[in-house]
Design an enzyme around this catalytic site. Structure first.
Site, PDB file in Angstrom:
ATOM      1  N   LYS A  34      -0.636  77.000  51.197  1.00 21.78           N
ATOM      2  CA  LYS A  34      -1.793  76.108  51.050  1.00 21.78           C
ATOM      3  C   LYS A  34      -2.691  76.081  52.286  1.00 21.78           C
ATOM      4  O   LYS A  34      -3.821  75.615  52.233  1.00 21.78           O
ATOM      5  CB  LYS A  34      -1.341  74.691  50.714  1.00 21.78           C
ATOM      6  CG  LYS A  34      -0.669  73.937  51.840  1.00 21.78           C
ATOM      7  CD  LYS A  34      -0.402  72.497  51.418  1.00 21.78           C
ATOM      8  CE  LYS A  34       0.212  71.682  52.551  1.00 21.78           C
ATOM      9  NZ  LYS A  34       0.422  70.269  52.171  1.00 21.78           N
ATOM     10  N   LYS A  50       5.376  77.140  72.856  1.00 26.56           N
ATOM     11  CA  LYS A  50       5.982  78.046  73.835  1.00 26.56           C
ATOM     12  C   LYS A  50       4.929  78.689  74.724  1.00 26.56           C
ATOM     13  O   LYS A  50       5.201  79.038  75.871  1.00 26.56           O
ATOM     14  CB  LYS A  50       6.818  79.119  73.135  1.00 26.56           C
ATOM     15  CG  LYS A  50       8.234  78.667  72.794  1.00 26.56           C
ATOM     16  CD  LYS A  50       8.224  77.362  72.056  1.00 26.56           C
ATOM     17  CE  LYS A  50       9.561  76.802  71.693  1.00 26.56           C
ATOM     18  NZ  LYS A  50       9.431  75.545  70.927  1.00 26.56           N
ATOM     19  N   ALA A 178      12.886  61.549  72.809  1.00 25.46           N
ATOM     20  CA  ALA A 178      13.369  62.532  73.778  1.00 25.46           C
ATOM     21  C   ALA A 178      14.205  63.605  73.103  1.00 25.46           C
ATOM     22  O   ALA A 178      15.216  64.060  73.629  1.00 25.46           O
ATOM     23  CB  ALA A 178      14.180  61.850  74.879  1.00 25.46           C
ATOM     24  N   ILE A 181      11.078  68.189  70.685  1.00 16.37           N
ATOM     25  CA  ILE A 181       9.618  68.148  70.812  1.00 16.37           C
ATOM     26  C   ILE A 181       9.201  67.321  72.019  1.00 16.37           C
ATOM     27  O   ILE A 181       8.385  67.743  72.842  1.00 16.37           O
ATOM     28  CB  ILE A 181       8.985  67.597  69.524  1.00 16.37           C
ATOM     29  CG1 ILE A 181       9.255  68.538  68.350  1.00 16.37           C
ATOM     30  CG2 ILE A 181       7.477  67.401  69.701  1.00 16.37           C
ATOM     31  CD1 ILE A 181       8.876  67.964  66.990  1.00 16.37           C
ATOM     32  N   GLU A 200      12.951  56.544  74.769  1.00 16.65           N
ATOM     33  CA  GLU A 200      13.928  57.052  73.799  1.00 16.65           C
ATOM     34  C   GLU A 200      14.902  55.958  73.392  1.00 16.65           C
ATOM     35  O   GLU A 200      15.419  55.216  74.227  1.00 16.65           O
ATOM     36  CB  GLU A 200      14.704  58.236  74.408  1.00 16.65           C
ATOM     37  CG  GLU A 200      15.929  58.692  73.646  1.00 16.65           C
ATOM     38  CD  GLU A 200      15.644  59.100  72.207  1.00 16.65           C
ATOM     39  OE1 GLU A 200      16.394  58.676  71.307  1.00 16.65           O
ATOM     40  OE2 GLU A 200      14.656  59.839  71.986  1.00 16.65           O
ATOM     41  N   ASP A 311      13.295  73.666  56.753  1.00 12.39           N
ATOM     42  CA  ASP A 311      13.183  72.227  57.020  1.00 12.39           C
ATOM     43  C   ASP A 311      13.202  71.376  55.759  1.00 12.39           C
ATOM     44  O   ASP A 311      13.635  70.224  55.787  1.00 12.39           O
ATOM     45  CB  ASP A 311      11.892  71.935  57.787  1.00 12.39           C
ATOM     46  CG  ASP A 311      11.955  72.382  59.242  1.00 12.39           C
ATOM     47  OD1 ASP A 311      12.931  73.070  59.612  1.00 12.39           O
ATOM     48  OD2 ASP A 311      11.021  72.053  59.997  1.00 12.39           O
ATOM     49  N   LEU A 318      15.315  74.440  62.028  1.00 12.04           N
ATOM     50  CA  LEU A 318      15.026  75.501  62.993  1.00 12.04           C
ATOM     51  C   LEU A 318      14.379  76.661  62.252  1.00 12.04           C
ATOM     52  O   LEU A 318      14.774  76.976  61.125  1.00 12.04           O
ATOM     53  CB  LEU A 318      16.309  75.983  63.675  1.00 12.04           C
ATOM     54  CG  LEU A 318      17.074  74.945  64.513  1.00 12.04           C
ATOM     55  CD1 LEU A 318      18.496  75.425  64.761  1.00 12.04           C
ATOM     56  CD2 LEU A 318      16.355  74.692  65.831  1.00 12.04           C
ATOM     57  N   HIS A 442      25.518  94.011  86.711  1.00 14.06           N
ATOM     58  CA  HIS A 442      25.284  93.283  87.959  1.00 14.06           C
ATOM     59  C   HIS A 442      24.006  93.799  88.612  1.00 14.06           C
ATOM     60  O   HIS A 442      23.784  95.009  88.660  1.00 14.06           O
ATOM     61  CB  HIS A 442      26.448  93.469  88.926  1.00 14.06           C
ATOM     62  CG  HIS A 442      26.205  92.829  90.267  1.00 14.06           C
ATOM     63  ND1 HIS A 442      26.309  91.463  90.460  1.00 14.06           N
ATOM     64  CD2 HIS A 442      25.841  93.367  91.464  1.00 14.06           C
ATOM     65  CE1 HIS A 442      26.027  91.195  91.731  1.00 14.06           C
ATOM     66  NE2 HIS A 442      25.739  92.336  92.362  1.00 14.06           N
TER      67      HIS A 442
END
Length: 454
Positions: A34, A50, A178, A181, A200, A311, A318, A442
């Site tokens: 939509k 991000k 908290a 998001i 929170e 969701d 996620l 290493h």
């Protein structure tokens, strides 16, 4: 219109990747969106957040290296974010234009269990996947209607969607919540120069993360100037229009005592809620709860052939969960077995430093009376971390009596990468005696995990 093998509602990560996977496995797919291709994650969620987190980290690390804070050009920050979104959106659009996929822009509504109406046309499909995602959840003192009404008259209260489109950095930002998001925006905007306050209700931030790790991350943000009010419940937000002042007032209860703070902008970050109330489910027999659409382990609803992923089923909110739930649904449609472990779901929080987790927390192990031992590795003892000037961090691994990994939690540079390695080991049912023999390069941060498990 030709009847598709599969119809998908929503083109977020669950929708578009599931469509591509279905086509690769020989199905004809119709996918309906939509708004913009890519869904909330790409357009107003994971990706733009991000982008801001990256620019905030650059600002902090540059300040540390040169002992000066670089000038912030927030316009360029937002322009870069939009450029990334547009580039990825074009990629999703290209993917959805491949042979076997019919991509429709429009609002889909169920007419019956297996019939969808979009743009005045009805489409029948034997198999339907609902991937309509989620939206910001309002706190108890505010309804969605209240939020919409106030946003028409003033921009003093926003959700993450609106915050990702602001034109300037607020001098004072108050965040309610908290969770992931709230913490990501607290980290980013404190780096951009805002005076950030987080309120929170719970005792600790980031409930999915082990409380030991969550506390350490919170303390790190406090050192950077973020103020936290834990175990506090917001009761009211008073706008400038209501008070006649130039600022917004947030009134909250902290352990029975009423307190208030003045701020310029309030971010509602009290979680997400499933989007399923405007797609015509009342015309079907599909079962729902207040949280989301009810599904089984194959993501199938109680109506045969109709699935819900991501969701909207509220199992695991996620993007990568939505993708692999989609793969599971397609596999079920095809009668194809898979080894997808939806019980092993790594996740990350892109604060600075970032945090990540997979599996059980120590509190969960105690509550379930699971016997375990704890192994810890610290960034300050790692050569690569020292060379990167990223000595703040720790990984914590919970080991079962048989040597298998119950869970792992980390905060520090590239925590998501470290936890992804743990998730891979858990998927292979690797035991401690075998894990110890795996050679690590290493110098790398992965040696922090290796040292923890020796």
């Amino acid at each position: 219109m030709k009847k598709p093998n599969l119809l998908i509602i929503g083109s977020g990560p669950g929708g578009y990747r599931t469509a591509s996977y279905a086509v690769q496995n020989g199905l004809e797919v119709t996918i309906i969106e939509k708004a913009q291709p890519g869904g909330t994650c790409l357009n107003a969620g994971c990706i733009p957040t991000k982008c801001l987190a990256h620019d905030a980290e650059l600002r902090l690390t540059t300040s540390s290296l040169y002992e000066t804070t670089p000038t912030l050009d927030f316009t360029k920050v937002m322009e870069r974010k939009e450029g990334v979104i547009n580039q990825l959106r074009e990629g999703v659009s290209s993917l959805l234009s491949q042979a076997g996929i019919n991509f429709i822009i429009g609002e889909a509504r169920f007419i019956s269990d297996h019939v969808i109406e979009v743009n005045g046309e009805q489409i029948e499909a034997e198999h339907i996947i609902i991937a309509t995602g989620s939206r910001s959840k309002m706190p108890p003192f505010m309804s969605e209607e209240d939020f919409v009404n106030q946003s028409k008259t003033a921009q003093n209260i926003v959700t993450s969607t609106e915050l990702l489109s602001i034109e300037k950095v607020p001098q004072r930002l108050t965040i309610i919540g908290a969770g992931v998001i709230g913490m990501e925006f607290a980290s980013a905007f404190s780096a951009f120069g805002s005076e950030v306050t987080v309120i929170e209700f719970m005792k600790e931030c980031l409930p999915p993360i082990d409380s030991d790790i969550a506390k350490r991350l919170r303390k790190t943000l406090e050192k950077r100037g973020v103020t936290f009010y834990m175990q506090s419940a917001v009761k009211q937000i008073v706008s400038p229009a209501e008070s006649g002042q130039e600022f917004t007032t947030v009134i909250f209860d902290k352990k029975g005592k009423e307190e208030s703070i003045e701020t310029d902008l309030v971010l509602i970050a009290t979680g997400r809620q499933a989007n399923f109330d405007n797609i015509g489910l009342e015309t079907t027999g599909i079962e729902t709860t207040s949280k989301g659409i009810v599904v089984d382990d194959n993501m199938e609803t109680n109506v045969k052939g109709v699935y819900a992923i991501g969701d909207v089923n509220a199992r695991q909110m996620l993007a990568h969960a939505a993708t692999f739930q989609g793969f599971r649904a397609v596999n079920h449609i095809l009668g194809k077995k898979d080894n997808i472990r939806l019980d092993i779901m790594p996740s990350a929080i892109f604060t600075y430093p970032e945090a990540a987790c997979v599996g059980k927390t120590e509190d969960q192990c105690k509550a379930e009376e699971i016997k375990y031992t704890t192994r810890k590795g610290f960034y300050r003892a790692n050569g690569k971390a020292l060379s990167m000037e990223e000595t703040e961090g720790m990984i914590k691994v919970l080991i079962a009596e048989d040597g298998s990994i119950l869970g792992a939690h980390s905060y520090g540079a590239h925590s998501a990468d470290l936890i992804q390695e743990v998730a891979a080991l858990m998927n292979c049912d690797a035991k401690l005696d075998k894990i110890r023999d795996i050679i690590h390069i290493h110098p790398t941060l992965s040696e922090i995990l290796q040292d923890a498990l020796l």
